[in-house]
Design an enzyme around this catalytic site. Structure first.
Site, mmCIF file in Angstrom:
data_model
loop_
_atom_site.group_PDB
_atom_site.id
_atom_site.type_symbol
_atom_site.label_atom_id
_atom_site.label_comp_id
_atom_site.label_asym_id
_atom_site.label_seq_id
_atom_site.Cartn_x
_atom_site.Cartn_y
_atom_site.Cartn_z
ATOM 1 N N HIS A 17 4.839 -79.071 -62.164
ATOM 2 C CA HIS A 17 5.251 -79.326 -60.745
ATOM 3 C C HIS A 17 6.066 -80.579 -60.516
ATOM 4 O O HIS A 17 5.675 -81.855 -60.598
ATOM 5 C CB HIS A 17 4.054 -79.362 -59.837
ATOM 6 C CG HIS A 17 4.652 -79.609 -58.432
ATOM 7 N ND1 HIS A 17 4.137 -78.561 -57.335
ATOM 8 C CD2 HIS A 17 5.459 -79.979 -57.611
ATOM 9 C CE1 HIS A 17 4.700 -78.726 -56.153
ATOM 10 N NE2 HIS A 17 5.738 -79.729 -56.534
ATOM 11 N N HIS A 19 9.876 -82.572 -58.990
ATOM 12 C CA HIS A 19 11.156 -82.487 -58.412
ATOM 13 C C HIS A 19 12.090 -83.641 -59.357
ATOM 14 O O HIS A 19 11.670 -84.707 -59.065
ATOM 15 C CB HIS A 19 10.984 -83.197 -56.650
ATOM 16 C CG HIS A 19 10.146 -82.181 -56.036
ATOM 17 N ND1 HIS A 19 10.497 -81.209 -55.172
ATOM 18 C CD2 HIS A 19 8.768 -82.522 -55.963
ATOM 19 C CE1 HIS A 19 9.252 -80.923 -54.670
ATOM 20 N NE2 HIS A 19 8.219 -81.382 -55.117
ATOM 21 N N ARG A 21 15.603 -83.443 -58.370
ATOM 22 C CA ARG A 21 16.700 -83.625 -57.406
ATOM 23 C C ARG A 21 17.991 -83.393 -58.002
ATOM 24 O O ARG A 21 18.054 -82.756 -58.990
ATOM 25 C CB ARG A 21 16.712 -85.062 -56.670
ATOM 26 C CG ARG A 21 15.393 -85.528 -56.243
ATOM 27 C CD ARG A 21 14.879 -84.726 -55.144
ATOM 28 N NE ARG A 21 13.864 -85.559 -54.615
ATOM 29 C CZ ARG A 21 12.764 -84.982 -53.806
ATOM 30 N NH1 ARG A 21 12.848 -83.687 -53.431
ATOM 31 N NH2 ARG A 21 11.709 -85.581 -53.235
ATOM 32 N N ASN A 45 13.601 -77.275 -54.189
ATOM 33 C CA ASN A 45 13.951 -77.576 -52.759
ATOM 34 C C ASN A 45 15.052 -78.677 -52.677
ATOM 35 O O ASN A 45 14.899 -79.767 -52.168
ATOM 36 C CB ASN A 45 12.850 -78.181 -51.909
ATOM 37 C CG ASN A 45 12.010 -79.312 -52.784
ATOM 38 O OD1 ASN A 45 12.228 -79.335 -53.881
ATOM 39 N ND2 ASN A 45 11.352 -80.258 -51.869
ATOM 40 N N LYS A 103 9.125 -70.137 -55.576
ATOM 41 C CA LYS A 103 8.211 -71.088 -54.779
ATOM 42 C C LYS A 103 8.185 -70.726 -53.498
ATOM 43 O O LYS A 103 9.226 -70.404 -52.632
ATOM 44 C CB LYS A 103 9.136 -72.350 -55.238
ATOM 45 C CG LYS A 103 8.197 -73.603 -54.241
ATOM 46 C CD LYS A 103 6.971 -74.116 -54.745
ATOM 47 C CE LYS A 103 6.110 -74.880 -53.773
ATOM 48 N NZ LYS A 103 6.336 -76.329 -54.124
ATOM 49 N N HIS A 140 3.030 -73.977 -51.679
ATOM 50 C CA HIS A 140 2.862 -75.421 -50.904
ATOM 51 C C HIS A 140 1.942 -74.804 -49.710
ATOM 52 O O HIS A 140 2.280 -74.336 -48.762
ATOM 53 C CB HIS A 140 4.234 -75.773 -50.379
ATOM 54 C CG HIS A 140 3.735 -76.996 -49.388
ATOM 55 N ND1 HIS A 140 4.366 -78.531 -49.894
ATOM 56 C CD2 HIS A 140 3.335 -77.570 -48.363
ATOM 57 C CE1 HIS A 140 3.816 -79.315 -49.227
ATOM 58 N NE2 HIS A 140 3.290 -78.829 -48.066
ATOM 59 N N HIS A 178 -0.515 -79.128 -55.764
ATOM 60 C CA HIS A 178 -0.816 -80.098 -55.386
ATOM 61 C C HIS A 178 -1.915 -80.181 -54.382
ATOM 62 O O HIS A 178 -2.070 -80.751 -53.340
ATOM 63 C CB HIS A 178 0.364 -81.238 -54.900
ATOM 64 C CG HIS A 178 1.267 -80.357 -54.029
ATOM 65 N ND1 HIS A 178 0.771 -79.641 -52.778
ATOM 66 C CD2 HIS A 178 2.356 -80.200 -53.688
ATOM 67 C CE1 HIS A 178 1.755 -79.237 -52.231
ATOM 68 N NE2 HIS A 178 2.625 -79.401 -52.847
ATOM 69 N N ASP A 251 3.998 -83.510 -59.264
ATOM 70 C CA ASP A 251 4.604 -83.522 -58.065
ATOM 71 C C ASP A 251 5.570 -85.086 -57.533
ATOM 72 O O ASP A 251 5.689 -85.175 -56.640
ATOM 73 C CB ASP A 251 3.729 -83.378 -56.606
ATOM 74 C CG ASP A 251 4.480 -82.950 -55.412
ATOM 75 O OD1 ASP A 251 5.562 -82.420 -55.397
ATOM 76 O OD2 ASP A 251 4.016 -83.093 -54.361
ATOM 77 N N HIS A 255 12.710 -90.418 -53.577
ATOM 78 C CA HIS A 255 13.396 -90.745 -52.709
ATOM 79 C C HIS A 255 13.937 -91.953 -52.789
ATOM 80 O O HIS A 255 13.190 -93.031 -53.191
ATOM 81 C CB HIS A 255 12.680 -90.550 -50.959
ATOM 82 C CG HIS A 255 12.065 -89.224 -50.856
ATOM 83 N ND1 HIS A 255 12.957 -88.080 -50.471
ATOM 84 C CD2 HIS A 255 11.004 -88.861 -50.693
ATOM 85 C CE1 HIS A 255 12.143 -87.118 -50.413
ATOM 86 N NE2 HIS A 255 10.994 -87.330 -50.461
ATOM 87 N N ALA A 267 8.352 -88.061 -47.082
ATOM 88 C CA ALA A 267 7.050 -87.876 -47.871
ATOM 89 C C ALA A 267 7.518 -87.751 -49.331
ATOM 90 O O ALA A 267 8.567 -87.021 -49.534
ATOM 91 C CB ALA A 267 6.383 -86.675 -47.357
HETATM 92 O O1 DOR Z 1 5.332 -85.345 -50.500
HETATM 93 C C1 DOR Z 1 6.054 -84.384 -50.825
HETATM 94 N N1 DOR Z 1 7.426 -84.326 -51.250
HETATM 95 N N2 DOR Z 1 5.501 -83.261 -50.771
HETATM 96 C C2 DOR Z 1 6.290 -82.155 -51.018
HETATM 97 O O2 DOR Z 1 5.695 -81.080 -51.018
HETATM 98 C C3 DOR Z 1 7.659 -81.871 -51.271
HETATM 99 C C4 DOR Z 1 8.017 -83.636 -51.855
HETATM 100 C C5 DOR Z 1 9.618 -83.450 -51.609
HETATM 101 O O3 DOR Z 1 10.458 -82.773 -52.225
HETATM 102 O O4 DOR Z 1 9.973 -84.610 -51.616
HETATM 103 ZN ZN ZN Z 2 6.427 -80.795 -54.762
HETATM 104 ZN ZN ZN Z 3 4.845 -79.095 -52.054
#
Ligand code: DOR
Ligand code: ZN
Ligand code: ZN
Length: 348
Positions: A17, A19, A21, A45, A103, A140, A178, A251, A255, A267
Site C-alpha cells: 500500500h 502513494h 504521487r 488517488n 481500490k 479504505h 491500513h 501507506d 505531502h 492527512a
Molecule cells: O492519511 C492518509 N493519506 N490516508 C489515506 O487514506 C490517503 C492518504 C493520502 O493519499 O494522502
Molecule cells: Zn493510502
Molecule cells: Zn486509505
C-alpha cells in the site's frame, strides 16, 4: 531468514500500500521505496485519478522511467473504483496484468476521494465482476457520515459496509487497508483467507496521545486517524501471533510540508525512508522477529498469487538519524520521525 544479534537477512519485502504521487513529489519519494522493496501496490488517488487502463499504463511508465537502473523494482497498478467504472475495463486491465487490484474509496473519506463511491449499492454490478474474475478489492475502511465520530469510523464501516459486501459476495478477495482498530483485527482473525489486512508502521508505533499531547503533531496526522492505546495494542498483538492474513503496507503518503503544517493540514504520513526499520524495531520489541519475514515478504505475495522475491536484503543494528527534510524549500517533505534515531539500518 537469518537472524543474528545485530543483523537480519530476509527475502526482499514488498509494500502492498503506497502513494508515490506525481511530478515533483514522485521524483522526490520514489527511490526510497524502489531501493528497498521488490514491488509496491501503487495507489490511484492522484489529483486526476487512475480510472482506466490507459492512465494506469501512462502512470506506470512514468514511475518506471524514474526508477534508478540499479534498483530491481516493479510498480503494481491499481484502478480507482468510481460508480461509473465499466466492469469490462477492470477485467481487461486485470487479464492484461495492468491492474493488480481495484481500490474502493468511500466518497470524501480521504485525500482525492471525491470520485469515490457514495452509494455502495450502486456498485453491485462492479462487485459481481470483481468476484467473478478474482481481482483483489482494496478498501479504505471508514464511513463518512458526519454524525459518526472520527474515532469510530472504521469500526462502523466494518458493520455497515464490509459485512454486507461479505455476505453478498463471499468469494471476493479483499484487503482492509491500513487497519487501526481492535474491531478490524478481530474481524480479520475471524475471517477466512479471502479477507486480509495491511498494517502501517505508524499505527503500530503510535496512538492518539502521540498525535495530540505535547502540542499537536501534524506529521502524525493521517487517515484512519491514530486511535487509543487499546487499539494500538490489538495491532501489536496480532503481528506477534504470526497470523498470515496480515501484511506490510506502509501507506506512505507524502505531502509538501506547507500542506501539513497548515491550518487545514492534510492527512498522510511520509514513512517510506524509515518504514522497514520501524517495523523491525516493533517486531523486536514484541519478541516476534521470527514472524518478521513472513509479514514483510511472504504473506502479501501469497495473497496476491505472486511469487515471493528471490533476492534478499539485510538490516543491521546501526543507529541512524532520520533526515529533517527531503527536497528544497518550499517544495520539501518532512519524513516520519524526522530528527529521531532509528535502531536498524538497511545494509547497502
Ligand atoms: O492519511 C492518509 N493519506 N490516508 C489515506 O487514506 C490517503 C492518504 C493520502 O493519499 O494522502
Ligand atoms: Zn493510502
Ligand atoms: Zn486509505
Amino acid at each position: 531468514m537469518i537472524l543474528k544479534q545485530n543483523e537480519i537477512t530476509l527475502k526482499r519485502p514488498d509494500d502492498w500500500h503506497l502513494h508515490v504521487r506525481d511530478n515533483i513529489l514522485l521524483q522526490l519519494v520514489l527511490h526510497y521505496t524502489s531501493s528497498t522493496y521488490g514491488r509496491a501496490m501503487i495507489m490511484p488517488n492522484l489529483a486526476s485519478p487512475i480510472v482506466d487502463i490507459q492512465s494506469a499504463i501512462n502512470y506506470r511508465k512514468k514511475i518506471l522511467s524514474l526508477v534508478p537502473n540499479c534498483h530491481n523494482f516493479i510498480p503494481l497498478m491499481t484502478c480507482y473504483l468510481t460508480e461509473s467504472l465499466d466492469p469490462n475495463e477492470i477485467e481487461k486491465g486485470f487479464v492484461s496484468s495492468i491492474f493488480h487490484a481495484v481500490k474502493l474509496y468511500p466518497m470524501n473519506s480521504t485525500i482525492h476521494s471525491s470520485y469515490g463511491v457514495k452509494n455502495i449499492r450502486s456498485i453491485n454490478k462492479i462487485l459481481e465482476r470483481i468476484q467473478q474474475i478474482g481481482i483483489p478489492l482494496l478498501i479504505h475502511c471508514e464511513v463518512t457520515d458526519v454524525n459518526v465520530d472520527i474515532f469510530d469510523r472504521e469500526a462502523r464501516f466494518i458493520d455497515q459496509v464490509i459485512e454486507p459486501i461479505r455476505k453478498q459476495f463471499p468469494k471476493i478477495k479483499m484487503v482492509l487497508e491500513h487497519i487501526s482498530t481492535k474491531e478490524a483485527v478481530e474481524y480479520i482473525e475471524s475471517s477466512d483467507k479471502r479477507t486480509c489486512a495491511t498494517i502501517t508502521p505508524h499505527h503500530l508505533m503510535l496512538n492518539r496521545n502521540d498525535l495530540l499531547i505535547n502540542g499537536i503533531n501534524p506529521h502524525f496526522y493521517c487517515f484512519p486517524i491514530l486511535k487509543s492505546r487499546v487499539h494500538q495494542e490489538a495491532l501489536r498483538r496480532v503481528i506477534s501471533t504470526g497470523n498470515s492474513s496480515f501484511f506490510l503496507g506502509t501507506d506512505s503518503a507524502p505531502h509538501f510540508c506547507n500542506k501539513k503544517e497548515n491550518i487545514h493540514g492534510l492527512a498522510g504520513i511520509f514513512n517510506a525512508p524509515v518504514a522497514l526499520s520501524v517495523y523491525a524495531s516493533i517486531f523486536e520489541e514484541l519478541n516476534a522477529l521470527k514472524y518478521f519475514e513472513a509479514f514483510c515478504s511472504e504473506n502479501g505475495a501469497r495473497f496476491y498469487n505472486l511469487p515471493v522475491n528471490k533476492d534478499k536484503i539485510t538490516l543491521i543494528r546501526k543507529q541512524t538519524i532520520v533526515e529533517d527534510a527531503i527536497g528544497k524549500f518550499p517544495n520539501h517533505i518532512v519524513p516520519f520521525l524526522a530528527g529521531k534515531t532509528l535502531d536498524w539500518s538497511i545494509k547497502i
